[in-house]
Design a protein around this motif. Structure first.
Motif, PDB file in Angstrom:
ATOM      1  N   LYS A 174       0.879  -1.324   0.019  1.00 33.55           N
ATOM      2  CA  LYS A 174      -0.027   0.064  -0.156  1.00 33.55           C
ATOM      3  C   LYS A 174       0.967   1.349  -0.050  1.00 33.55           C
ATOM      4  O   LYS A 174       0.599   2.062  -0.818  1.00 33.55           O
ATOM      5  CB  LYS A 174      -0.959   0.043   1.390  1.00 33.55           C
ATOM      6  N   ASN A 175       1.755   1.206   0.868  1.00 34.90           N
ATOM      7  CA  ASN A 175       2.622   2.463   0.964  1.00 34.90           C
ATOM      8  C   ASN A 175       3.587   2.745  -0.252  1.00 34.90           C
ATOM      9  O   ASN A 175       3.730   3.726  -0.766  1.00 34.90           O
ATOM     10  CB  ASN A 175       3.758   2.301   2.094  1.00 34.90           C
ATOM     11  N   ALA A 176       4.204   1.643  -0.688  1.00 30.27           N
ATOM     12  CA  ALA A 176       4.643   1.709  -2.089  1.00 30.27           C
ATOM     13  C   ALA A 176       3.437   2.272  -3.305  1.00 30.27           C
ATOM     14  O   ALA A 176       4.068   2.975  -4.164  1.00 30.27           O
ATOM     15  CB  ALA A 176       5.280   0.396  -2.604  1.00 30.27           C
ATOM     16  N   GLY A 177       2.462   1.716  -3.260  1.00 37.20           N
ATOM     17  CA  GLY A 177       1.458   1.952  -4.188  1.00 37.20           C
ATOM     18  C   GLY A 177       1.164   3.628  -4.096  1.00 37.20           C
ATOM     19  O   GLY A 177       1.038   4.288  -5.232  1.00 37.20           O
ATOM     20  N   PHE A 178       1.010   4.073  -2.760  1.00 32.16           N
ATOM     21  CA  PHE A 178       0.898   5.528  -2.588  1.00 32.16           C
ATOM     22  C   PHE A 178       1.877   6.393  -3.174  1.00 32.16           C
ATOM     23  O   PHE A 178       1.711   7.435  -3.785  1.00 32.16           O
ATOM     24  CB  PHE A 178       0.763   5.870  -1.059  1.00 32.16           C
ATOM     25  N   ILE A 179       3.165   5.918  -3.215  1.00 26.92           N
ATOM     26  CA  ILE A 179       4.222   6.763  -3.598  1.00 26.92           C
ATOM     27  C   ILE A 179       4.101   6.694  -5.355  1.00 26.92           C
ATOM     28  O   ILE A 179       4.209   7.698  -5.924  1.00 26.92           O
ATOM     29  CB  ILE A 179       5.745   6.022  -3.327  1.00 26.92           C
ATOM     30  N   ALA A 180       3.737   5.535  -5.669  1.00 25.73           N
ATOM     31  CA  ALA A 180       3.581   5.687  -7.252  1.00 25.73           C
ATOM     32  C   ALA A 180       2.418   6.395  -7.683  1.00 25.73           C
ATOM     33  O   ALA A 180       2.734   6.973  -8.657  1.00 25.73           O
ATOM     34  CB  ALA A 180       3.318   4.047  -7.666  1.00 25.73           C
ATOM     35  N   ILE A 181       1.324   6.375  -6.794  1.00 23.64           N
ATOM     36  CA  ILE A 181       0.181   7.065  -7.248  1.00 23.64           C
ATOM     37  C   ILE A 181       0.597   8.563  -7.475  1.00 23.64           C
ATOM     38  O   ILE A 181       0.234   9.368  -8.124  1.00 23.64           O
ATOM     39  CB  ILE A 181      -1.000   6.872  -6.487  1.00 23.64           C
ATOM     40  N   ARG A 182       1.348   8.975  -6.095  1.00 23.34           N
ATOM     41  CA  ARG A 182       1.815  10.603  -6.116  1.00 23.34           C
ATOM     42  C   ARG A 182       2.802  10.728  -7.400  1.00 23.34           C
ATOM     43  O   ARG A 182       2.630  11.988  -7.944  1.00 23.34           O
ATOM     44  CB  ARG A 182       2.083  10.837  -4.785  1.00 23.34           C
ATOM     45  N   LEU A 183       3.650   9.895  -7.603  1.00 22.41           N
ATOM     46  CA  LEU A 183       4.624  10.232  -8.628  1.00 22.41           C
ATOM     47  C   LEU A 183       3.941  10.295 -10.001  1.00 22.41           C
ATOM     48  O   LEU A 183       4.377  11.114 -10.948  1.00 22.41           O
ATOM     49  CB  LEU A 183       5.586   9.009  -8.623  1.00 22.41           C
ATOM     50  N   ASN A 184       2.879   9.525  -9.973  1.00 23.90           N
ATOM     51  CA  ASN A 184       2.169   9.740 -11.232  1.00 23.90           C
ATOM     52  C   ASN A 184       1.654  11.222 -11.736  1.00 23.90           C
ATOM     53  O   ASN A 184       1.427  11.495 -12.867  1.00 23.90           O
ATOM     54  CB  ASN A 184       0.939   8.907 -11.327  1.00 23.90           C
ATOM     55  N   ASP A 185       1.505  11.938 -10.522  1.00 17.61           N
ATOM     56  CA  ASP A 185       0.952  13.141 -10.704  1.00 17.61           C
ATOM     57  C   ASP A 185       1.976  14.143 -11.089  1.00 17.61           C
ATOM     58  O   ASP A 185       1.935  15.425 -11.804  1.00 17.61           O
ATOM     59  CB  ASP A 185       0.468  13.753  -9.466  1.00 17.61           C
ATOM     60  N   ILE A 186       3.461  13.840 -10.811  1.00 20.58           N
ATOM     61  CA  ILE A 186       4.701  14.804 -11.155  1.00 20.58           C
ATOM     62  C   ILE A 186       5.898  14.370 -11.561  1.00 20.58           C
ATOM     63  O   ILE A 186       6.647  15.174 -11.973  1.00 20.58           O
ATOM     64  CB  ILE A 186       5.173  15.271  -9.553  1.00 20.58           C
ATOM     65  N   ALA A 187       6.011  13.049 -12.042  1.00 23.67           N
ATOM     66  CA  ALA A 187       7.045  12.407 -12.539  1.00 23.67           C
ATOM     67  C   ALA A 187       6.830  11.419 -13.887  1.00 23.67           C
ATOM     68  O   ALA A 187       5.637  11.623 -14.167  1.00 23.67           O
ATOM     69  CB  ALA A 187       7.747  11.450 -11.591  1.00 23.67           C
ATOM     70  N   GLY A 188       7.628  11.075 -14.441  1.00 28.25           N
ATOM     71  CA  GLY A 188       7.654  10.266 -15.781  1.00 28.25           C
ATOM     72  C   GLY A 188       7.330   8.849 -15.366  1.00 28.25           C
ATOM     73  O   GLY A 188       7.374   8.163 -14.227  1.00 28.25           O
ATOM     74  N   PRO A 189       7.226   8.276 -16.551  1.00 31.74           N
ATOM     75  CA  PRO A 189       6.764   6.759 -16.364  1.00 31.74           C
ATOM     76  C   PRO A 189       7.913   5.888 -15.763  1.00 31.74           C
ATOM     77  O   PRO A 189       7.237   4.948 -15.078  1.00 31.74           O
ATOM     78  CB  PRO A 189       6.684   6.376 -18.035  1.00 31.74           C
ATOM     79  N   GLU A 190       9.169   6.278 -15.807  1.00 35.73           N
ATOM     80  CA  GLU A 190      10.042   5.490 -15.426  1.00 35.73           C
ATOM     81  C   GLU A 190      10.359   5.086 -13.818  1.00 35.73           C
ATOM     82  O   GLU A 190      10.000   3.933 -13.174  1.00 35.73           O
ATOM     83  CB  GLU A 190      11.563   5.794 -15.700  1.00 35.73           C
ATOM     84  N   GLU A 191      10.072   6.257 -13.202  1.00 33.35           N
ATOM     85  CA  GLU A 191      10.107   6.428 -11.760  1.00 33.35           C
ATOM     86  C   GLU A 191       8.406   5.767 -11.167  1.00 33.35           C
ATOM     87  O   GLU A 191       8.468   5.093 -10.266  1.00 33.35           O
ATOM     88  CB  GLU A 191       9.801   7.947 -11.103  1.00 33.35           C
ATOM     89  N   THR A 192       7.569   6.212 -11.993  1.00 32.03           N
ATOM     90  CA  THR A 192       6.185   5.753 -11.558  1.00 32.03           C
ATOM     91  C   THR A 192       6.000   4.428 -11.608  1.00 32.03           C
ATOM     92  O   THR A 192       5.455   3.529 -10.575  1.00 32.03           O
ATOM     93  CB  THR A 192       4.971   6.486 -12.498  1.00 32.03           C
TER      94      THR A 192
END
Length: 488
Positions: free
Chosen positions: A244-262
């Motif tokens: 869940k926490n890793a998913g939260f990070i990915a969801i937030r990165l989807n807002d501000i980062a590119g596909p590699e990090e997300t």
């Protein structure tokens, strides 16, 4: 309308004071407190009712029940401390606010004073747990059904972990095998679960620069606990939290980062969900992977597959992951220009959402709140050009308190309005709307999802509109102030 007719009240007659969005206003909290007291609830029971209904912390709920403003509560606390011979003139309302928001935790000195002020005990203020034996006389149902979602914030968890590492990390396996050691491990795992659930409430409203590092700290705590967890059950619970926490990070990165990090963080979340052997969390991750594919304009076929995987969760029983799957499917079809499929998916999400139990519709990052439902419906319908159907849904989203803190959500809704104006041939007005939305957007959000959506709209303009001076100007604004390169 293309979706179920909206009467202005939403699911189960929800209005601004009654519903499933956990971000209710102060007036709603006060009404809830008054209603509980009118029913004979004691102060801590009324505070619990406010906490459960409105999503505020237990500490803040007690202040509301006692009728204090933030400044008044601080003044009352100062007066109490002076009477006890321990003045605290430096105490400010900002510090009290941090305690209430879980950004800091009161010292034992202040916690004792807070308990005296509100005539209660620490666990009822959200700091710790009552481990005493059950009362021989049955207690009120309201108190028996307390959930511990907000009982310990991020700072309190950090204090527990850092100030007493021997509680868990420093123990040997032999010590953990003892009854006391097992109890300590179980209590700590439970605390991490409460913290993880609390994290979800700030998913879309806490700034990424604050939210993402905090979740990484939580992952380190979970990793440390995994090193010592003896039982398979505890390990699965910890892997579930990790997912869940890793998913939260990915969801937030989807807002501000590119596909590699997300997608790297989604991969981590997917692995952890697999180790947890939790189909529901795996479906939740899949749904958000599909959404990221849509937002990143990256692999629509993969996004559709992920959305359909999320829909299989729960063996056709209504659940948040399946609702999200239908919403994501609508978004993918919209980007592919499939109007009929988009509308069908929007309707399917609506029908399943109506069947969800109330506890599955809170804005905790895992449930599907009405805000999330309407936002995704609006975005998908606007992307496919169904602006007449999208308009009332967008108006509903803008009525909800949650929108005030969702900077990305607000900007994307503004861009949907711009898309409608462009489709109506109002090119200058559409450019003005894009420019105004961009200027209002905080700088930290000027990368990622918002510029991607803006360029998606501009790239889809009719040739005679795309070459106008107004479009060229707004493209330059996006590229320069967002420090992005113009699309080739």
């Amino acid at each position: 309308m293309l979706v179920t007719e909206y009467s202005g009240r939403g699911k189960q007659g929800m209005d601004s004071s009654q519903g499933n969005d956990v971000r209710h206003g102060i007036s709603c909290a006060r009404r809830t407190a008054r209603a509980a007291k009118a029913d004979g609830a004691r102060d801590h029971e009324a505070a619990l009712a406010v906490h459960r209904h409105c999503g505020v912390s237990l500490l803040r709920a007690h202040r509301i029940v006692h009728g204090y403003t933030l400044v008044e509560a601080v003044d009352a606390l100062k007066e109490l401390l002076r009477e006890r011979g321990t003045p605290a003139e430096g105490l400010a309302h900002q510090r009290m606010s941090q305690w209430e928001c879980g950004q800091d935790t009161p010292s034992p000195h202040y916690l004792d004073a807070l308990c005296l002020l509100y005539r209660t005990r620490p666990d009822r203020l959200g700091f710790g747990t009552d481990y005493s034996e059950p009362d021989p006389v049955p207690r009120r149902e309201l108190e028996d059904t307390v959930d511990r979602r907000h009982f310990l914030g991020f700072a309190a968890a950090g204090a527990t972990f850092m100030s007493a590492p021997s509680v868990l990390v420093g123990w040997s396996n032999e010590e953990l095998e003892q009854p006391g050691g097992r109890r300590a491990t179980t209590a700590y795992v439970g605390m991490l679960e409460d913290l993880t659930e609390q994290n979800g409430f700030g998913l879309y409203t806490t700034p990424p620069a604050e939210f993402i590092p905090s979740r990484m700290v939580d992952l380190a705590r979970i990793e440390a606990c995994l090193l010592r967890a003896a039982s398979e059950s505890a390990r699965r619970r910890l892997h579930r939290m990790y997912a869940k926490n890793a998913g939260f990070i990915a969801i937030r990165l989807n807002d501000i980062a590119g596909p590699e990090e997300t997608f790297e963080w989604f991969r981590i979340a997917r692995l952890a969900a697999g180790r947890a052997e939790d189909d529901t969390v795996q479906a939740w991750v899949a749904g958000h992977v599909g959404d990221a594919c849509t937002c990143q304009r990256h692999g629509y076929a993969s996004g559709l597959t992920a959305a359909q995987k999320a829909q299989t969760a729960g063996a056709r029983v209504a659940n948040p992951a399946a609702v999200l799957g239908h919403l994501v499917e609508a978004g993918v079809h919209a980007r592919l220009g499939r109007r009929r499929e988009t509308i069908d998916a929007v309707r399917n999400a609506e029908r399943m959402y109506e069947q969800l139990p109330a506890e599955a519709t809170v804005a905790d990052g895992v449930g599907v709140s009405e805000y999330l439902l309407r936002w995704h419906q609006t975005n998908a319908l606007a992307a496919v050009g169904a602006h007449q159907a999208a308009a009332p849904l967008r108006e509903r989203v803008l009525e909800m308190p949650f929108i005030r803190d969702d900077e990305i959500g607000k900007a994307l809704l503004d861009l949907d309005v711009a898309a409608a104006e462009f489709d109506a041939g109002q090119v200058d007005q559409g450019c003005d709307t894009v420019g105004a939305a961009w200027q209002r957007l905080p700088g930290e959000f000027r990368t990622g999802q918002v510029p991607r959506r803006a360029f998606e709209i501009l790239d889809g303009l009719k040739p005679q509109h795309a070459v106008t001076r107004a479009v060229a100007d707004v493209r330059e604004l996006l590229a320069v102030s967002g420090q992005t390169a113009l699309p080739g």
